[in-house]
Design an enzyme around this catalytic site. Structure first.
Site, mmCIF file in Angstrom:
data_model
loop_
_atom_site.group_PDB
_atom_site.id
_atom_site.type_symbol
_atom_site.label_atom_id
_atom_site.label_comp_id
_atom_site.label_asym_id
_atom_site.label_seq_id
_atom_site.Cartn_x
_atom_site.Cartn_y
_atom_site.Cartn_z
ATOM 1 N N CYS A 1 5.670 28.442 0.484
ATOM 2 C CA CYS A 1 6.659 29.511 0.569
ATOM 3 C C CYS A 1 6.508 30.417 -0.644
ATOM 4 O O CYS A 1 6.311 29.951 -1.766
ATOM 5 C CB CYS A 1 8.058 28.896 0.607
ATOM 6 S SG CYS A 1 9.388 30.078 0.309
ATOM 7 N N GLU B 1 -5.911 -14.569 -10.714
ATOM 8 C CA GLU B 1 -4.551 -14.984 -10.377
ATOM 9 C C GLU B 1 -3.993 -14.077 -9.290
ATOM 10 O O GLU B 1 -4.401 -12.911 -9.168
ATOM 11 C CB GLU B 1 -3.650 -14.903 -11.610
ATOM 12 C CG GLU B 1 -3.508 -13.492 -12.154
ATOM 13 C CD GLU B 1 -2.788 -13.433 -13.497
ATOM 14 O OE1 GLU B 1 -1.560 -13.379 -13.468
ATOM 15 O OE2 GLU B 1 -3.474 -13.443 -14.535
ATOM 16 N N ASP C 1 3.778 -9.031 -5.860
ATOM 17 C CA ASP C 1 4.350 -7.738 -5.469
ATOM 18 C C ASP C 1 5.838 -7.761 -5.815
ATOM 19 O O ASP C 1 6.687 -8.046 -4.976
ATOM 20 C CB ASP C 1 4.142 -7.508 -3.972
ATOM 21 C CG ASP C 1 4.457 -6.076 -3.565
ATOM 22 O OD1 ASP C 1 4.644 -5.230 -4.466
ATOM 23 O OD2 ASP C 1 4.513 -5.796 -2.354
ATOM 24 N N TYR D 1 2.540 -13.775 -16.980
ATOM 25 C CA TYR D 1 1.076 -13.663 -16.897
ATOM 26 C C TYR D 1 0.451 -12.868 -18.050
ATOM 27 O O TYR D 1 -0.756 -12.733 -18.128
ATOM 28 C CB TYR D 1 0.661 -13.029 -15.570
ATOM 29 C CG TYR D 1 1.317 -11.704 -15.255
ATOM 30 C CD1 TYR D 1 1.036 -10.547 -15.984
ATOM 31 C CD2 TYR D 1 2.224 -11.594 -14.215
ATOM 32 C CE1 TYR D 1 1.640 -9.349 -15.700
ATOM 33 C CE2 TYR D 1 2.834 -10.386 -13.907
ATOM 34 C CZ TYR D 1 2.536 -9.277 -14.649
ATOM 35 O OH TYR D 1 3.144 -8.077 -14.360
ATOM 36 N N CYS E 1 14.140 29.515 3.811
ATOM 37 C CA CYS E 1 14.645 30.822 3.356
ATOM 38 C C CYS E 1 14.104 32.007 4.142
ATOM 39 O O CYS E 1 14.554 33.135 3.929
ATOM 40 C CB CYS E 1 14.325 31.016 1.871
ATOM 41 S SG CYS E 1 12.575 31.284 1.517
ATOM 42 N N CYS F 1 14.404 30.674 -2.827
ATOM 43 C CA CYS F 1 14.336 29.707 -1.737
ATOM 44 C C CYS F 1 15.260 28.534 -2.062
ATOM 45 O O CYS F 1 15.074 27.863 -3.077
ATOM 46 C CB CYS F 1 12.909 29.208 -1.544
ATOM 47 S SG CYS F 1 12.750 27.947 -0.262
ATOM 48 N N LYS G 1 -7.458 -5.456 -4.591
ATOM 49 C CA LYS G 1 -6.401 -5.312 -3.595
ATOM 50 C C LYS G 1 -6.828 -5.871 -2.227
ATOM 51 O O LYS G 1 -7.992 -5.821 -1.853
ATOM 52 C CB LYS G 1 -6.045 -3.831 -3.433
ATOM 53 C CG LYS G 1 -5.393 -3.190 -4.658
ATOM 54 C CD LYS G 1 -4.000 -3.737 -4.880
ATOM 55 C CE LYS G 1 -3.193 -2.871 -5.831
ATOM 56 N NZ LYS G 1 -2.779 -1.605 -5.269
ATOM 57 N N LYS H 1 -1.811 -11.389 -7.425
ATOM 58 C CA LYS H 1 -1.098 -10.195 -7.896
ATOM 59 C C LYS H 1 0.258 -10.146 -7.189
ATOM 60 O O LYS H 1 0.347 -9.798 -6.011
ATOM 61 C CB LYS H 1 -1.909 -8.932 -7.603
ATOM 62 C CG LYS H 1 -1.287 -7.657 -8.154
ATOM 63 C CD LYS H 1 -2.180 -6.460 -7.903
ATOM 64 C CE LYS H 1 -1.583 -5.201 -8.533
ATOM 65 N NZ LYS H 1 -0.289 -4.833 -7.899
ATOM 66 N N CYS I 1 8.976 30.458 5.833
ATOM 67 C CA CYS I 1 9.584 29.253 5.279
ATOM 68 C C CYS I 1 10.824 28.875 6.089
ATOM 69 O O CYS I 1 11.706 29.722 6.298
ATOM 70 C CB CYS I 1 9.962 29.498 3.822
ATOM 71 S SG CYS I 1 10.937 28.170 3.088
#
Length: 812
Positions: free
Chosen positions: A457, A128, A132, A240, A436, A463, A328, A130, A433
């Site tokens: 970091c 069947e 979305d 389904y 920070c 941070c 898929k 699929k 980073c």
């Protein structure tokens, strides 16, 4: 990323597999968090599926890793606090995925092997489209709709009954006759392309944001607080599957769908019955050819074993049924120019690169951002989220291939080197980073002998990026589930200095909280005036009263969480590698947080030293050789036969191993000293007690030790415990006589295959082991049972025949 193939998995050592499994799990758990909790996904469907397949391939080669992380068994996400929660009587699980014809053929062959079907025995499958859309469960009692719930995390969803009643395709009362007293119908809510276009036209005319795609619009429409908004949007529904039923509806999948039609439930007309893999693939190609003209979005074809008795025997594995598979469609792609790379700091301190693209349409959606995963990905050196072709670094100015599959931020899939501008230079990641200023590092992993793919970091709780993200994770649905504390409130409270760590939330009072909210509103008004925009109207008395009520509700939601199950407390802390599954495993092991912290501290004191860890990373050594080499620890001060303890250890090595050790350490004297140090650094019993637990494992154990060894983390948790009490984990469901028992199968089984026997035991809550010990509860012995039967007699373990086992599980 490409799926891990069997040969690649077979070449991994146990430690390499654990490290790879941990990296994949962290990536998947981050993706789940962003998709379900933050509504900010960063992976395509195809990439997420590939990560899952790589994880599953490793677990197939190293079964002991199965279930050790949240990624191993997670489905969906916890329901939000906007709706009443509904616990599904039968869990709503995910499906396994396939992308190639060979995988579909293997699925059919695997089903036949599991069921031990003769070559000439029929085994039909339904196929069947699929859809979305958004999964929905409809509960009918006495033929009338009583509850509609979203999937949520698979076990608990959101009550959207009022909204579902406005969907024209969903009958309020079942038609015909013969429906069960209780019938839970599962299906998908979706929007047609034409209706989606009309909704967006109306949104634009009203000056409101438009939706990116039909799936987004359908999900947002069904989850409206006001059913009138849902009613204004022409949602549709296909049934389904089913959950709880008070009596059987039919004997086959196709038969149930026919009964659904008779009950007045819409069923996709493109569902067909297939006799074999060839017919299934033919239908897949037919559906794929029709995809553009269907009028609604699909992303593949779902195959299901038709015979429900076969479905029952096949059962489930981890997060998906063995009797179903989603095939898929290929991802959609486009070509564009990468104009910039931005760095965003994640909740765990990871420096995450994001591609800023020249806008391009991919699969009908305009795309301007794409994920670049991590530093290793950008540099083209593989690692977590490794690119398709290693060695191709990604540079600003490059023409790139962008792939999108589903409603997610796309992925930069490849670089067109022949179109690279001469001025393009390799992208250099910051060593500090950006949030920070703390040092940002890529640590060397002695187990994999590689730099980590992610730069992090080191600022921890100082941070601001990590602090805000950690707090957002803490209050999220999967964590403390603090109703009303969304991202905006957390940012307001953090910026105001009211909340810097979790315990601060529970110290909030009305006046400071209101002052922070008012200050934020005034700041936004000032900003709008500075930008030449009219400021928002001042709140009326009624609005002020409503705001006061909302603040009181926030404080009430905090009080409602002052007692919380231990597993949710643990997960909310955001400790790396501690997903929901591992948190549950820890909650089963410990009565409260204090006991767990004491055990982690003891494990830290008993953890292996650096020399012991480094030894297993040397080529030709590995963990197995290391453990045998150091099994009998020499006396450091004793000289036997003219050999020092270090020399005796070195003498145990084979010539090739000795060569590798010398190459690593440089000379014999240094190598002998390192071997002797390693012999004294083996992990102790307290470490093994946690790390050898199959549901926890060494990766999670090491992460716990690292987290609690940081004084500020330990202090933050203890401060939280002064405000919040933990309680035993919520019951996972109805227990059986086998729950928590360890079962071993030995000899030949004649009534079911070994895989089927294992699956049945696990479905009843038992653990299936490959060896017999004093901790084993039951041994099921068939003809030809050998050493395991002797071990059972040795340990006094109960032994039963296959017939007796079948009688026992029938009773359970």
């Amino acid at each position: 990323m490409p799926a891990q193939n069997d040969s690649a998995v077979a070449s991994l050592t146990e430690e390499e597999a654990r490290a790879r499994h941990a990296a994949l799990s962290e990536r998947i758990e981050r993706a789940n968090h962003l998709y379900y909790n933050e509504d900010a996904p960063e992976l395509t469907d195809a990439e997420y599926d590939a990560l899952r397949r790589a994880l599953e391939a490793i677990e197939a080669g190293f079964p002991e890793l199965t279930g050790t992380t949240e990624a191993s068994a997670g489905v969906g996400a916890k329901p939000s606090g906007r709706f009443e929660k509904v616990r599904h009587a039968v869990p709503m699980l995910s499906l396994g995925n396939a992308f190639a014809d060979e995988e579909v053929e293997e699925f059919v062959a695997r089903v036949r092997r599991f069921l031990n079907l003769p070559a000439d025995a029929p085994a039909a499958f339904t196929a069947e489209p699929k859809i979305d859309g958004l999964s929905l469960s409809l509960r009918y009692e006495g033929g009338r709709l009583v509850t509609a719930a979203t999937r949520g995390d698979g076990e608990v969803g959101e009550n959207v009954t009022a909204n579902a009643r406005t969907v024209e395709d969903i009958p309020e009362t079942l038609s015909g006759e013969g429906w069960p007293e209780v019938l839970e119908v599962r299906g998908e809510v979706y929007l047609s392309h034409a209706d989606f276009a009309r909704i967006n036209e109306r949104q634009e005319a009203d000056g409101l944001p438009t939706f990116a795609n039909p799936r987004n619009a359908a999900a947002g429409s069904l989850r409206q607080k006001d059913p009138a908004i849902t009613a204004s949007r022409p949602l549709r529904f296909f049934a389904y599957a089913w959950g709880e039923v008070s009596e059987p509806v039919a004997e086959t999948q196709s038969g149930v769908l026919e009964r659904f039609r008779a009950f007045g439930l819409p069923v996709n007309p493109l569902t067909v019955l297939c006799a074999d893999a060839e017919a299934m693939l033919a239908h897949y190609r037919q559906i794929e050819a029709q995809r553009a003209s269907l009028g609604y979005d699909i992303d593949g074809v779902v195959y299901k074993v038709d015979d429900l008795a076969f479905q029952k025997r096949l059962g489930f594995v981890s997060r998906a049924p063995r009797w179903a598979l989603a095939h898929k469609f290929p991802a959609q792609e486009a070509t564009t120019v990468l104009e910039a790379i931005d760095i965003q700091v994640g909740r765990t301190g990871s420096l995450n690169p994001l591609a800023r693209l020249r806008p391009v349409t991919v699969g009908g959606v305009v795309v301007s951002n794409a994920t670049l995963h991590n530093e290793g990905y950008v540099q083209g050196v593989g690692g977590d989220g490794e690119p398709i072709r290693e060695g191709r670094d990604i540079r600003v100015g490059d023409t790139v291939i962008v792939v999108r599959a589903g409603d997610v931020i796309p992925k930069v899939m490849d670089v067109l080197l022949d179109r690279r501008p001469p001025e393009a230079v390799p992208f250099v990641f910051p060593e500090t980073c950006p949030a920070c200023g703390s040092k940002a590092v890529r640590e060397f992993n002695p187990r994999t002998k590689k730099l980590d793919a992610v730069r992090r970091c080191t600022g921890g709780l100082i941070c601001p990026a990590q602090g805000v993200e950690r707090l957002k994770h803490f209050v999220s649905r999967n964590g403390f589930d603090l109703e009303g504390f969304g991202q905006t409130y957390i940012e307001v409270l953090f910026e105001a200095g009211l909340v810097k760590q979790p315990a601060d939330l529970f110290r909030l009072t009305f006046e400071p909280l209101k002052a922070a909210i008012v200050a934020r509103r005034e700041a936004l008004s000032a900003q709008r005036r500075a930008e030449g925009e009219p400021p928002p109207k001042k709140p009326t008395k009624k609005k002020g009263e409503e705001e006061d009520k909302a603040i009181k509700n926030l404080l009430a939601s905090l009080d409602a969480r002052r007692t919380i199950p231990l597993n949710r407390f643990l997960f909310a802390l955001g400790i790396p590698q501690i997903g929901e599954s591992t948190a549950k495993a820890l909650a089963k092991r410990f009565p409260d947080m204090t006991a767990m912290m004491e055990a982690v501290a003891a494990a830290g004191r008993a953890r292996a030293g650096e020399d012991w860890l480094a030894l297993s990373a040397i080529p030709r050594i590995g963990p197995g050789t290391r453990d045998k080499l150091l099994a009998a620890e020499p006396n450091a001060g004793e000289v036997l036969g003219g050999l020092s303890p270090g020399a005796r250890l070195f003498g145990r090595l084979t010539p090739s191993q000795a060569e590798a050790v010398l190459a690593h350490y440089g000379d014999r004297e240094t190598a002998e000293a390192a071997l002797l140090r390693a012999a004294g650094q083996q992990p102790g019993e307290a470490y093994h007690w946690l790390a050898d637990d199959g549901e926890i494992g060494p990766v999670a154990t090491d992460s716990l030790i690292a987290f609690f060894s940081e004084p500020h983390n330990d202090a933050a948790v203890r401060a939280l415990l002064a405000e919040v009490a933990t309680q035993p984990m919520e019951s996972a469901g109805t227990a059986t006589a086998f729950a928590g028992k360890t079962v071993v199968f030995t000899g030949s089984l004649e009534r079911m295959t070994r895989n089927e026997a294992k699956a049945t035991a696990e479905r009843l809550g038992a653990k299936v082991s490959g060896s017999v010990s004093a901790k084993t509860d039951l041994v099921v012995a068939g003809p030809g049972a050998g050493s395991k039967l002797k071990d059972a007699e040795k340990h006094g373990v109960r032994v039963v025949s296959e017939e007796a086992w079948l009688a026992m599980i029938e009773g359970a």
